[in-house]
Design a protein around this motif. Structure first.
Motif, short mmCIF file in Angstrom:
data_model
loop_
_atom_site.label_atom_id
_atom_site.label_comp_id
_atom_site.label_asym_id
_atom_site.label_seq_id
_atom_site.Cartn_x
_atom_site.Cartn_y
_atom_site.Cartn_z
N ILE A 80 0.87 -1.17 0.00
CA ILE A 80 0.00 0.00 0.00
C ILE A 80 0.91 1.22 0.00
CG2 ILE A 80 -1.80 1.27 1.21
CD1 ILE A 80 -2.72 -1.40 2.42
N LEU A 81 0.87 1.96 -1.09
CA LEU A 81 1.82 3.04 -1.33
C LEU A 81 1.08 4.35 -1.57
CD1 LEU A 81 5.03 3.19 -2.98
CD2 LEU A 81 3.30 4.01 -4.54
N GLU A 82 1.60 5.42 -0.99
CA GLU A 82 1.05 6.73 -1.31
C GLU A 82 1.41 7.09 -2.74
OE1 GLU A 82 2.25 11.24 -0.52
OE2 GLU A 82 1.64 10.21 1.32
N LYS A 83 0.42 7.40 -3.52
CA LYS A 83 0.66 7.86 -4.90
C LYS A 83 0.91 9.36 -4.83
CE LYS A 83 -1.22 7.89 -9.52
NZ LYS A 83 -2.31 7.44 -10.37
N PHE A 84 2.18 9.70 -4.81
CA PHE A 84 2.58 11.10 -4.70
C PHE A 84 2.10 11.88 -5.92
CE2 PHE A 84 5.58 14.48 -5.73
CZ PHE A 84 5.52 15.24 -4.58
N VAL A 85 1.57 13.05 -5.65
CA VAL A 85 1.15 13.95 -6.71
C VAL A 85 1.73 15.33 -6.39
CG1 VAL A 85 -0.82 15.02 -7.88
CG2 VAL A 85 -0.98 12.66 -7.06
N HIS A 86 2.49 15.88 -7.32
CA HIS A 86 3.08 17.20 -7.11
C HIS A 86 1.97 18.25 -7.02
CE1 HIS A 86 4.88 21.05 -8.52
NE2 HIS A 86 5.70 20.73 -7.53
N ARG A 87 2.07 19.10 -6.03
CA ARG A 87 1.09 20.16 -5.85
C ARG A 87 1.62 21.47 -6.41
NH1 ARG A 87 -0.16 19.39 0.34
NH2 ARG A 87 1.77 18.26 0.26
N PRO A 88 0.82 22.17 -7.18
CA PRO A 88 1.25 23.46 -7.74
C PRO A 88 1.66 24.42 -6.64
CG PRO A 88 -0.85 22.78 -8.69
CD PRO A 88 -0.55 21.83 -7.58
N GLY A 89 2.67 25.22 -6.95
CA GLY A 89 3.14 26.21 -5.98
C GLY A 89 4.21 25.69 -5.05
N ARG A 90 4.52 24.41 -5.13
CA ARG A 90 5.57 23.82 -4.30
C ARG A 90 6.76 23.48 -5.18
NH1 ARG A 90 3.66 20.32 0.66
NH2 ARG A 90 2.51 21.96 1.70
N PRO A 91 7.97 23.51 -4.62
CA PRO A 91 9.14 23.14 -5.43
C PRO A 91 9.02 21.68 -5.89
CG PRO A 91 9.80 24.01 -3.28
CD PRO A 91 8.32 23.90 -3.27
N PHE A 92 9.45 21.42 -7.12
CA PHE A 92 9.36 20.08 -7.67
C PHE A 92 10.60 19.27 -7.30
CE2 PHE A 92 10.13 16.90 -10.99
CZ PHE A 92 8.97 16.16 -10.85
N ASN A 93 10.38 18.05 -6.80
CA ASN A 93 11.45 17.12 -6.50
C ASN A 93 10.95 15.75 -6.98
OD1 ASN A 93 13.15 15.18 -5.32
ND2 ASN A 93 13.52 16.45 -3.52
N ALA A 94 11.69 15.14 -7.87
CA ALA A 94 11.26 13.88 -8.50
C ALA A 94 11.53 12.64 -7.65
CB ALA A 94 11.95 13.73 -9.85
N THR A 95 12.11 12.79 -6.47
CA THR A 95 12.50 11.63 -5.68
C THR A 95 11.33 10.71 -5.36
OG1 THR A 95 14.27 12.96 -4.71
CG2 THR A 95 13.76 10.88 -3.62
N ALA A 96 10.18 11.26 -5.01
CA ALA A 96 9.02 10.41 -4.70
C ALA A 96 8.64 9.55 -5.90
CB ALA A 96 7.83 11.26 -4.25
N TYR A 97 8.73 10.11 -7.09
CA TYR A 97 8.42 9.35 -8.30
C TYR A 97 9.44 8.23 -8.51
CZ TYR A 97 5.13 13.07 -9.35
OH TYR A 97 4.09 13.96 -9.29
N LYS A 98 10.70 8.49 -8.20
CA LYS A 98 11.73 7.45 -8.31
C LYS A 98 11.43 6.31 -7.35
CE LYS A 98 15.55 10.57 -9.48
NZ LYS A 98 16.84 11.08 -9.00
N VAL A 99 11.08 6.66 -6.11
CA VAL A 99 10.76 5.64 -5.10
C VAL A 99 9.56 4.81 -5.56
CG1 VAL A 99 9.99 5.23 -2.72
CG2 VAL A 99 11.76 6.95 -3.19
N MET A 100 8.54 5.47 -6.09
CA MET A 100 7.37 4.76 -6.58
C MET A 100 7.75 3.79 -7.70
SD MET A 100 4.72 8.01 -6.45
CE MET A 100 3.59 7.34 -7.64
N GLY A 101 8.65 4.20 -8.57
CA GLY A 101 9.10 3.32 -9.65
C GLY A 101 9.86 2.12 -9.14
N ILE A 102 10.71 2.33 -8.13
CA ILE A 102 11.45 1.22 -7.52
C ILE A 102 10.47 0.23 -6.91
CG2 ILE A 102 13.02 0.59 -5.63
CD1 ILE A 102 14.32 3.43 -6.11
N CYS A 103 9.49 0.74 -6.17
CA CYS A 103 8.51 -0.12 -5.50
C CYS A 103 7.69 -0.91 -6.52
CB CYS A 103 7.61 0.70 -4.59
SG CYS A 103 8.47 1.45 -3.19
#
Length: 182
Positions: A80-103
């Motif tokens: 059970i994984l949090e599906k990270f979604v970038h929120r507008p107005g916040r700095p973008f960091n792709a790390t969560a997407y990398k972790v999701m891909g690994i999982c």
């Protein structure tokens, strides 16, 4: 809670819960039956490192199952994984997407290697926070105090909220006790 039709997602279920990010939180939850609340078996928080994440997922998958045959392990675990979604107005960091891909890649390997019923569930952040705020985690005795544990707690809340939404009676009765006037 009324007369809802309660059912256990599995007779014995273990849930590898993940909050992906630069600091990724993990918790391994277990339910023993329909009337026992969820319990926490193991937790971890890791700074991003692809290999370390992969190794930790393997340790969680096989946690406490050293004496079981692979066919006995199959079907017990769920991711059970949090599906990270970038929120507008916040700095973008792709790390969560990398972790999701690994999982997802790790999960697919286990499914392809024979655990065909190994589920992979993605949940948006609001799903966990709405159903399983900190007070619910405390009632279930799966809350870890302290700022350093916030990502572990976020991972845990995704598992707990999924169990509540899927009508796991033991967890729901402790998490959301019936009001006296109900």
């Amino acid at each position: 809670m009324g007369s809802k039709n309660w059912a256990t997602p599995r007779p014995l279920g273990r849930y590898i819960c993940i909050d992906p990010g630069e600091d990724t939180g993990f918790s391994l939850l277990e339910v023993d039956g329909p009337n026992t609340p969820v319990r926490m078996l193991r937790t971890a928080s890791l700074k991003y490192n692809a290999l370390a994440i992969h190794q930790l997922l393997c340790r969680f998958y096989y946690h406490g199952m050293n004496d079981m045959m692979p066919s006995e392990v199959a079907g017990i675990n769920t991711v059970i994984l949090e599906k990270f979604v970038h929120r507008p107005g916040r700095p973008f960091n792709a790390t969560a997407y990398k972790v999701m891909g690994i999982c997802e890649s790790w999960h697919q390997q286990f499914r392809d290697d024979g655990d065909r019923s190994f589920e992979y569930i993605e949940r948006v952040p609001v799903q966990g926070k709405k159903e399983a705020p900190n007070d619910v985690l405390r009632r279930l005795d799966v809350y870890l105090p302290g700022h350093d544990n916030r990502h572990i707690n976020d991972a845990t809340r995704h598992g707990v909220s999924w169990l509540i939404e899927n009508r796991h009676r033991g967890t729901a009765l402790v998490a959301k006790p019936k009001e006296e006037d109900d």
